[in-house]
Design a protein around this motif. Structure first.
Motif: not given
Length: 354
Positions: A79-100
DNA sequence: GATGCGTGGTT
DNA sequence: TAACCAAGCAT
């Protein structure tokens, strides 16, 4: 119509071979695309400009170069690495998708549009784009660029978003069976470089002869768009709670606005300039003579800055003020922190304690 | 189909 | 400079 169809894809791909952009996530001719990089770039580019994504993409792949590393990453780091890019659900979903991918697909990215569509954060556009670009599947890839190009090619006069079904059908008719990924990227290069919202460069366009809007003389008129609503004005308070040379940070709730992000404590967003509701401590709060204005997609926010010294009452962490840039604060809070630091530094010069 | 969700670049 | 807009997704 068939002649127009083959003429468009042929002319576009010829143009692409000569004018394609070189981008960090894009395979050069003859190279095999890296599905991880294609996917990551597509997600970063959702509602975000190439210029903004470029440096963030490079930093990201240096730190998390593949699905396995991202699946094992620490949530707070991501989440810290995504800071400033906005639409933070994208970062949460990136991790979820990678885990999947690691857990359900044996570490290999699904190769079809339908399978990709089941992963979190991959909607109609991104699933089609990854299937086409990374795996060569014929998929109908429709983003805002394609909508604009197709609406003009076929002079589709219906306003967006109602025009979307017709645009999709039209896009399907011109999508070739071969080189689907190149075709999709060519449409986006064309849309961002030539077929722009204002003042399209039609004299350079390889599709000019097949373009109905060009023939009609006013391509910039399309696509039409529904009228926007005015953004409501809201007000809030940001609390700068200091202890020595640290400041109190909290973690925002996992969903909703700025969800999951580290943040300064705030009061509620209200329709009137607020008081000290929800203060994180019973401190002697002082209101700074500055306000922060920040626009979101759906409302404008005017923020009051309250500074105080004391002990916190709720969960959070004391963060070194000198190292605040490493906290990964969303832009809104980074702006607020900068304003507080500037303001209090100026006051220190004239001998006032904070 | 409408709404919630960020931010920086560009004009 | 204020407004517009961007390689959208989830609900």
């Amino acid at each position: 119509m068939d002649a127009k169809r083959s003429s468009i894809s042929k002319n576009l791909l010829t143009w692409y071979d000569a004018h394609r952009r070189v981008l960090p996530w894009r395979a050069l001719p003859g190279e095999v695309p890296d599905p991880y990089r294609v996917w990551l770039s597509e997600v970063m580019l959702q509602q975000t400009t190439v210029a903004a994504v470029r440096p963030r993409f490079a930093a990201w792949v240096a730190r998390w170069p593949d699905f396995a590393s991202l699946a094992a990453a620490d949530d707070a780091d991501v989440m810290a690495a995504w800071a400033g890019l906005g639409y933070y659900a994208r970062a949460r979903n990136l991790v979820k998708a990678a885990k999947a991918v690691v857990a359900d697909h044996d570490g290999a990215f699904p190769r079809t549009e339908a399978q990709l569509r089941t992963l979190p954060g991959l909607g109609a556009y991104t699933a089609a784009a990854v299937a086409a670009i990374a795996f060569g599947e014929r998929a109908v890839v429709v983003d805002a660029n394609v909508e604009r190009v197709v609406a003009r090619l076929f002079a589709i006069d219906t306003p967006l978003p109602a025009a979307r079904p017709a645009i999709r059908v039209a896009a399907d008719t011109i999508t070739p069976d071969a080189r689907a990924g190149d075709f999709a990227q060519a449409m986006m290069d064309l849309g961002s470089g030539l077929c722009t919202v204002r003042a399209p460069k039609c004299l350079l366009c390889p599709l000019r002869e097949d373009c109905a809007a060009f023939a009609e003389g006013q391509p910039e008129r399309l696509p039409r768009k529904a009228a926007k609503r005015v953004r409501p004005q809201k007000y809030g308070t940001i609390f700068w709670l200091r202890r020595g040379d640290t400041v109190r940070l909290v973690r925002r709730p996992p969903k909703g606005l700025l969800g999951g992000m580290r943040a300064l404590p705030t009061g509620p967003w209200a329709t009137e300039p607020p008081a000290l509701t929800d203060a994180p401590a019973a401190a002697d709060w002082r209101i700074l003579p500055v306000t922060i204005r920040h626009g979101f997609t759906h409302f404008d926010l005017e923020l009051t800055l309250a500074v105080g010294v004391g002990e916190a009452q709720e969960d959070g962490e004391w963060w070194p003020i000198a190292d605040l840039s490493a906290a990964g604060l969303p832009t809104l809070f980074a702006k607020a922190a900068e304003a507080v630091i500037e303001s209090t530094a100026a006051e220190a010069v004239i001998g006032r304690d904070v």
